[in-house]
Design an enzyme around this catalytic site. Structure first.
Site, PDB file in Angstrom:
ATOM      1  N   GLU A 101      35.164  42.076  47.125  1.00  0.00           N
ATOM      2  CA  GLU A 101      34.933  40.634  47.302  1.00  0.00           C
ATOM      3  C   GLU A 101      33.625  40.329  48.027  1.00  0.00           C
ATOM      4  OE1 GLU A 101      39.551  39.047  47.421  1.00  0.00           O
ATOM      5  OE2 GLU A 101      38.426  39.158  49.307  1.00  0.00           O
ATOM      6  N   ARG A 158      45.068  51.852  45.074  1.00  0.00           N
ATOM      7  CA  ARG A 158      43.725  51.482  45.519  1.00  0.00           C
ATOM      8  C   ARG A 158      43.701  51.412  47.042  1.00  0.00           C
ATOM      9  NH1 ARG A 158      41.710  45.848  46.266  1.00  0.00           N
ATOM     10  NH2 ARG A 158      39.658  46.198  47.180  1.00  0.00           N
ATOM     11  N   TYR A 202      44.245  35.076  43.064  1.00  0.00           N
ATOM     12  CA  TYR A 202      45.453  34.603  43.720  1.00  0.00           C
ATOM     13  C   TYR A 202      45.861  33.196  43.310  1.00  0.00           C
ATOM     14  CZ  TYR A 202      45.063  38.539  47.006  1.00  0.00           C
ATOM     15  OH  TYR A 202      45.005  39.808  47.560  1.00  0.00           O
ATOM     16  N   ASN A 211      39.945  40.015  42.098  1.00  0.00           N
ATOM     17  CA  ASN A 211      41.039  39.672  42.992  1.00  0.00           C
ATOM     18  C   ASN A 211      41.373  38.214  42.744  1.00  0.00           C
ATOM     19  OD1 ASN A 211      40.711  42.234  43.997  1.00  0.00           O
ATOM     20  ND2 ASN A 211      40.017  41.609  46.024  1.00  0.00           N
ATOM     21  N   GLU A 259      43.568  42.906  42.857  1.00  0.00           N
ATOM     22  CA  GLU A 259      44.488  42.288  43.818  1.00  0.00           C
ATOM     23  C   GLU A 259      45.114  41.058  43.185  1.00  0.00           C
ATOM     24  OE1 GLU A 259      43.000  41.288  47.713  1.00  0.00           O
ATOM     25  OE2 GLU A 259      41.934  43.192  47.926  1.00  0.00           O
ATOM     26  N   HIS A 317      35.268  47.611  52.416  1.00  0.00           N
ATOM     27  CA  HIS A 317      36.270  46.547  52.419  1.00  0.00           C
ATOM     28  C   HIS A 317      36.226  45.864  53.787  1.00  0.00           C
ATOM     29  CE1 HIS A 317      40.235  45.106  50.507  1.00  0.00           C
ATOM     30  NE2 HIS A 317      40.017  44.333  51.580  1.00  0.00           N
ATOM     31  N   GLN A 375      43.072  47.524  57.632  1.00  0.00           N
ATOM     32  CA  GLN A 375      44.314  46.771  57.604  1.00  0.00           C
ATOM     33  C   GLN A 375      45.557  47.638  57.766  1.00  0.00           C
ATOM     34  OE1 GLN A 375      42.745  44.394  54.002  1.00  0.00           O
ATOM     35  NE2 GLN A 375      44.185  42.994  54.960  1.00  0.00           N
TER      36      GLN A 375
END
Length: 539
Positions: A205, A114, A347, A345, A419, A159, A54
């Site tokens: 994840e 991280r 959200y 993580n 996250e 990842h 990313q």
């Protein structure tokens, strides 16, 4: 308290769910209070997260081979079409600008960072090939500079990206051959970086990875079947179970290597990350309460139960028409207790509706979904404020609830929020991201409450340090607290949220007017603005 089965745990979960309304009615409202760093334990880590594909760019430099995402992003018309046909070829050019990025982390006051290591940069041809020393050199320099600045490196080994040769040869995680491949890759990283890295994460994840890859088929190698997607090959009801099985065993093999060969001298810890939404019943009835229990098990517990207890969740093993793979006695022994900490993580929060006793759309009536449909709307009203991601709503109370769930189910194992982040529905206003500040204040307040209630949470990482390639969304969706000018120079600019986070970490009391002035460049040398200027030349 050891988890002993679905019945007992359902009782505990029901108590939590039914108490939600009572808690909300009480006078304590964390999301309305001013959160302060002093509300967190001494030694608590505050940082930000990124991942290799990313942000790094340099997709074919210095001996790196093509990754699965390097290839996938260049295939036109795939089932997982990427917004604006963007790629991570350049991304944020972190590979060449890592010194600047480390200085931003340092100047913001973070004590942890991280990031993930590109598998294709370390082992371009997998286990049978040679270690790419130029890749080792890059990550050594990155880690050395972090440590020199007093920043704790948290390293994720997987990842989403892997060498394309492995993805193509073995259909990704459907092959048990990848277990040995990953264990070998992990051992190279432990040996090369473990003297300075004390927190390792094997997989980011894993539950979301198998969902997007083998259920919905929007991540490479893009395998799926209707109603979840329309791929050229795959089986959405079976393949994700196989892939997760291989991932979990690969994790356990890597941890076994670390504990036997490296941990005695390096004294580090290994964990894994689960994608952890919180869920609330769509309707106030027993069926949807059971649906919440199942959807939590089919997500976070699918990853974590085997690594704590050596077996898949009872809710999955007892699910009709779901043929779970079986672990051998030796594999169970390897799996049980193979995490030192849980990464979550988190959200958002969604509603859960039972599909076992009533029809549901979009695959909710399939065993692989636990016969549950999830939605962000009830009677046309959203569960929380909308964001830039369709199924991410602002629901701060979910942070406390998911942590309490994990605390109870896993005997309060140490946890890190690896996250948590906000994307604006109007990304053109990113340099005035006041809603992102409000988001983090609310979620941090409920996190602090969970810690006061006994949860062993040790760190909080914002997603993300900077705007980056957000997979299928390309660069359109922005989570960063540092803006990246993709139209011109890739220059970095701290957003108001970065300045607020810096003030929060330092226990300062800069108000919104000061932060706004700093963001506009109207402040003098002694203000927050001057404190956040990177000094790369001094390094």
């Amino acid at each position: 308290m050891k988890f002993t089965g679905g019945l007992f745990y359902f009782f505990s979960l029901s108590v939590i769910l039914l108490s939600t309304a009572l808690v909300a009615a009480q006078s304590f409202k964390p999301d309305e209070e001013e959160i302060q760093k002093s509300q967190f334990p001494d030694g608590f880590l505050f940082g930000a997260s990124t991942s290799s594909y990313q942000i790094e760019g340099a997709y074919h430099e210095d001996g790196k081979s093509l990754s699965n995402w390097d290839v996938y992003a260049h295939i036109p018309g795939t089932s997982g079409k990427i917004e604006d046909n963007e790629t991570g070829d350049v991304a944020d050019d972190h590979y060449h600008r890592y010194l600047e990025d480390i200085e931003w982390i340092h100047s913001l006051g973070m004590n942890a960072y991280r990031f993930s290591i590109s598998w294709a940069r370390i082992l371009p041809d997998g286990k049978l090939g040679k270690v790419n020393q130029r890749g080792i050199i890059f990550y050594n320099k990155l880690i050395d500079h972090l440590v020199s600045k007093g920043i704790e490196p948290f390293v994720t080994l997987h990842h989403n990206d892997m060498p394309y040769i492995l993805d193509a040869r073995d259909r990704g995680w459907l092959s048990p051959l990848l277990r040995e491949e990953f264990a070998h890759f992990a051992s190279i990283c432990f040996k090369s970086f473990g003297d300075r890295v004390k927190h390792w994460i094997t997989f980011n994840e894993a539950n979301m990875l198998v969902d997007f890859t083998y259920i919905q088929g929007v991540y490479p190698p893009a395998r799926c079947t209707p109603p979840f997607g329309n791929c050229s090959s795959g089986n959405s009801d079976v393949e994700p179970l196989i892939a997760m099985h291989n991932i979990l065993i690969a994790h356990a093999m890597a941890v076994d290597i670390y504990r036997r060969l490296f941990q005695p001298k390096q004294h580090g810890f290994v964990g894994i990350i689960a994608h952890c939404h919180w869920y609330e019943p769509l309707r106030d009835d027993e069926r949807d309460l059971h649906a919440v229990d199942r959807v939590l098990a089919f997500n976070a517990a699918w990853v974590l139960d085997p690594l704590v207890y050596g077996e898949y969740p009872a809710e999955m093993r007892q699910c009709p028409r779901l043929e779970m793979p079986r672990f051998s006695p030796k594999e169970k022994e390897l799996l049980r207790g193979s995490i030192d900490f849980i990464g979550l993580n988190h959200y958002t929060t969604l509603y859960a509706k039972d599909c076992f006793h009533s029809p549901c759309p979009s695959g909710g009536d399939h065993a692989i979904r636990g016969y549950v449909n999830t939605t962000g709307y009830r009677d046309g009203t959203a569960i929380g404020e909308l964001t830039g991601v369709a199924r991410f709503f602002v629901v701060p109370r979910g942070m406390e609830k998911i942590i309490d769930y994990l605390k109870q189910r896993y005997n309060n194992l140490p946890m890190f929020v690896t996250e948590n982040g906000y994307s604006s529905p109007t990304p053109q206003n990113e340099l005035q991201d006041w809603n992102r500040i409000k988001f983090h204040k609310g979620y941090l307040a409920f996190l602090a409450k969970a810690i006061r209630n006994g949860a062993d949470v040790r760190g909080y990482f914002i997603w993300s340090l900077m705007d980056n390639f957000e997979w299928l969304s390309g660069y359109e969706t922005k989570f960063g607290i540092v803006y990246v000018d993709r139209n011109k120079t890739l220059g970095r600019t701290p957003k108001p949220s970065a300045r607020w986070f810096s003030s929060f970490i330092r226990n300062n009391s800069h108000n919104e007017e000061e932060i706004s002035a700093a963001s506009s460049g109207h402040s003098n040398k002694n203000t927050l603005f001057s404190q956040l200027q990177p000094k790369v030349a001094e390094m």
